[in-house]
Design a protein around this motif. Sequence first.
Motif, short mmCIF file in Angstrom:
data_model
loop_
_atom_site.label_atom_id
_atom_site.label_comp_id
_atom_site.label_asym_id
_atom_site.label_seq_id
_atom_site.Cartn_x
_atom_site.Cartn_y
_atom_site.Cartn_z
N PHE A 140 0.84 -1.19 0.00
CA PHE A 140 0.00 0.00 0.00
C PHE A 140 0.88 1.25 0.00
O PHE A 140 1.82 1.36 0.78
CB PHE A 140 -0.89 0.05 1.24
N TYR A 157 -3.77 8.96 3.56
CA TYR A 157 -4.73 8.49 2.56
C TYR A 157 -4.07 7.33 1.80
O TYR A 157 -2.98 7.49 1.25
CB TYR A 157 -5.09 9.60 1.58
N PHE A 158 -4.74 6.20 1.81
CA PHE A 158 -4.17 4.99 1.24
C PHE A 158 -4.69 4.72 -0.17
O PHE A 158 -5.85 4.97 -0.49
CB PHE A 158 -4.51 3.78 2.12
N GLY A 159 -3.81 4.16 -0.99
CA GLY A 159 -4.21 3.64 -2.28
C GLY A 159 -4.82 2.26 -2.16
O GLY A 159 -4.84 1.67 -1.07
N PRO A 160 -5.30 1.70 -3.28
CA PRO A 160 -5.97 0.39 -3.25
C PRO A 160 -5.01 -0.79 -3.12
O PRO A 160 -5.46 -1.91 -2.88
CB PRO A 160 -6.70 0.34 -4.60
#
Lengths: 113, 113
Positions: B91, B103-106
């Motif tokens: 991530f 804020y995290f990516g997929p």
Amino acid sequence: AQSVTQLDSQVPVFEEAPVELRCNYSSSVSVYLFWYVQYPNQGLQLLLKYLSGSTLVKGINGFEAEFNKSQTSFHLRKPSVHISDTAEYFCAVSDHGAQKLVFGQGTRLTINP
Amino acid sequence: EPEVTQTPSHQVTQMGQEVILRCVPISNHLYFYWYRQILGQKVEFLVSFYNNEISEKSEIFDDQFSVERPDGSNFTLKIRSTKLEDSAMYFCASSPDPTYEQYFGPGTRLTVT
């Protein structure tokens, strides 16, 4: 060193029932606390955070959490769950001034109709 | 709403090969992170990056790993010679401020065979 313990790996509940997901942390300094949710095949989304101030924090989707410094806990609650709340929930902590998040092992919340 | 994106969503590679995982953080964010989650285990911090240099790294982030912000929009994680135990979900995250939420990516699922 910081650590986070989520006491339940899986929590099954019936729809419209209340739920509490437990989180305890250890740290020698002041902390920020977070709950993230991970829906199937998606990334981590912030539910709520505690930085300072009121110990009762309200987040998205009707969730809330209470910071208890004496018990070093940050339990997540929702008074009435929906099928759509089925997901993995992660508690995380960071030290004031540090950047990294330390995560718990996650709690899988399963909602039964 | 701006979001963190990651490519590819799934990468399969052979042991010993180099891989580069790519992330596009949110455009006005200044702090960037990589985490990984081995299947069934907790999310673990790898590295944080600010002002074009590593600000913190974990003991997992050894000489086989490197990060780069090559062009002002992408943020990459390179693994020089992959091992079977590097198989995990990786991530990327970004934040405008170290005290703010990340804020995290997929995620990118890396499979090393």
